[in-house]
Design an enzyme around this catalytic site. Sequence first.
Site, PDB file in Angstrom:
ATOM      1  N   ASP A  94      11.775   4.423   9.992  1.00 58.34           N
ATOM      2  CA  ASP A  94      11.860   4.109  11.411  1.00 58.34           C
ATOM      3  C   ASP A  94      12.664   2.822  11.550  1.00 58.34           C
ATOM      4  OD1 ASP A  94      10.234   2.114  10.573  1.00 58.34           O
ATOM      5  OD2 ASP A  94       8.592   2.555  11.926  1.00 58.34           O
ATOM      6  N   ASP A 311       5.534  13.012  12.580  1.00 57.82           N
ATOM      7  CA  ASP A 311       4.904  12.096  11.636  1.00 57.82           C
ATOM      8  C   ASP A 311       3.698  11.499  12.333  1.00 57.82           C
ATOM      9  OD1 ASP A 311       6.620  10.104  13.332  1.00 57.82           O
ATOM     10  OD2 ASP A 311       5.219   8.854  12.218  1.00 57.82           O
ATOM     11  N   CYS A 349     -10.762  25.964   4.119  1.00 60.28           N
ATOM     12  CA  CYS A 349      -9.717  25.203   3.433  1.00 60.28           C
ATOM     13  C   CYS A 349      -9.777  25.474   1.938  1.00 60.28           C
ATOM     14  CB  CYS A 349      -9.907  23.709   3.702  1.00 60.28           C
ATOM     15  SG  CYS A 349      -8.678  22.667   2.877  1.00 60.28           S
ATOM     16  N   CYS A 351      -8.077  23.599  -0.332  1.00 59.42           N
ATOM     17  CA  CYS A 351      -7.575  22.438  -1.073  1.00 59.42           C
ATOM     18  C   CYS A 351      -8.505  22.103  -2.228  1.00 59.42           C
ATOM     19  CB  CYS A 351      -7.382  21.232  -0.138  1.00 59.42           C
ATOM     20  SG  CYS A 351      -8.848  20.210   0.118  1.00 59.42           S
ATOM     21  N   CYS A 354     -11.953  20.647  -1.257  1.00 56.51           N
ATOM     22  CA  CYS A 354     -12.896  21.632  -0.711  1.00 56.51           C
ATOM     23  C   CYS A 354     -13.375  22.611  -1.782  1.00 56.51           C
ATOM     24  CB  CYS A 354     -12.273  22.366   0.471  1.00 56.51           C
ATOM     25  SG  CYS A 354     -12.121  21.296   1.916  1.00 56.51           S
ATOM     26  N   HIS A 380      -7.783  15.845   1.478  1.00 54.22           N
ATOM     27  CA  HIS A 380      -8.103  17.028   2.290  1.00 54.22           C
ATOM     28  C   HIS A 380      -7.313  17.005   3.609  1.00 54.22           C
ATOM     29  CE1 HIS A 380     -10.064  19.927   4.860  1.00 54.22           C
ATOM     30  NE2 HIS A 380     -10.147  18.948   5.748  1.00 54.22           N
TER      31      HIS A 380
HETATM   32 ZN    ZN Z   1      -9.862  20.824   2.099  1.00 51.91          ZN
END
Ligand code: ZN
Length: 417
Positions: A94, A311, A349, A351, A354, A380
């Site tokens: 930026d 973002d 989820c 991930c 998780c 996460h």
């Molecule tokens: Zn997750």
Amino acid sequence: MQPIKWEICAQDGEARCGLLKTRRGVIETPVFMPVGTLGTVKGTRFETLESAELDARIILGNTYHLWLRPGAETIRECGGLHRFIGWERALLTDSGGFQVWSLGALRKISEEGTEFRSHIDGSLRFLSPEVSMQVQAALGSDIVMAFDECAPGKAEHEVAHASMLLTSRWAERSRKSFDALQKEVWSLESGVESQRLKSELHLTPDSRLRTPDSRLQTPDSELSGAQALFGIVQGAAHLDLRRESLSRTVEIGFDGYAIGGLSVGEEKSVMYGVVEEIAPLMPEERPRYLMGVGTPEDLIECVARGVDMFDCVLPTRNGRTGQAFTSRGRLNVKNAQWARDMRPLDENCSCSVCRRHERAYLRHLYITGEMLASILLTHHNLAFFLDTMRRVRQAIRSGDFTRFRREFLEGVNSGIA
Ligand SMILES: [Zn+2]
């Protein structure tokens, strides 16, 4: 030749799916860019950001913060920001305008630029379009933002108008100064000199770091190798000013266009209204970037209005304060109700957090002040944001975005149980 190339792969209503080719790899859009304020996406290693699970193709750096510490010259001497932090993929910086704006009483704005006191040591500093372009050239980011002035979200027409005109004059100065700097670097394009610059700017893969990923490669011949410059549309909540700002910005001409000055205290309906009006008017063949926005719902709503790049600090910042974003809304990990809850943060989820850990353990880590709590929640949250964008792209490609949007919003509004 251009510094970046962007092409539409699929469109569903106003929602666009595209490929953004940069000198440091190909980025699929719509894209969420994790924020790395001080040269670090807080709580995450770069290997993790590159892993197949997150696969972040581009991250942000903050000109204001890096300019104050460790300083542009230090980073230049260390081979630029990529080399300094050990990240070979794309970086967007930026302009510092927003950070200086958010200092409030500590700053003084003039035609020339912004004078302010450093939040670190109180020393007097001066940031202008020219200084911002010089700093961003030293950082060597792949996408540079023009230096702008941000009016408060609720600014009156007159105030917002003056601010928008200043932004447009600063955009012209940014463009001029940026072009001169690029010329200085890239006109030396002959043999040895070019090689030296390439390695100084760290454009050749560094064997220390990682094996280049063929999916991310852009053929050298397609791009100029220079930095890209994006212009910023301002005008607070006033649609006439926003339209005027857009036409002034497009007239100057940039590689991509951003909507700035939203998510700064205005109502959500105002933000959606501005995006709905402005995004479709932005040049169709250039990427559109909505700065500093937002929640997963905001991302979906603004993709639906034609935005390609986002973002936001939310996934990382909220991760550190114990908040998880899930497919059923936000979960506060400190709540007593999770003390013996043996379910993952988000049952939808996949991930790695998780798959391995339950709410009870994450709450325990948070309550006892363990740093792993921040690390796991940040992971996460980033996985959730990045995976949501993957699903958005897939939905656009299969012409199924309307249904995806409805179901996603129903999910996050249904509440955590
Ligand atoms: Zn997750």
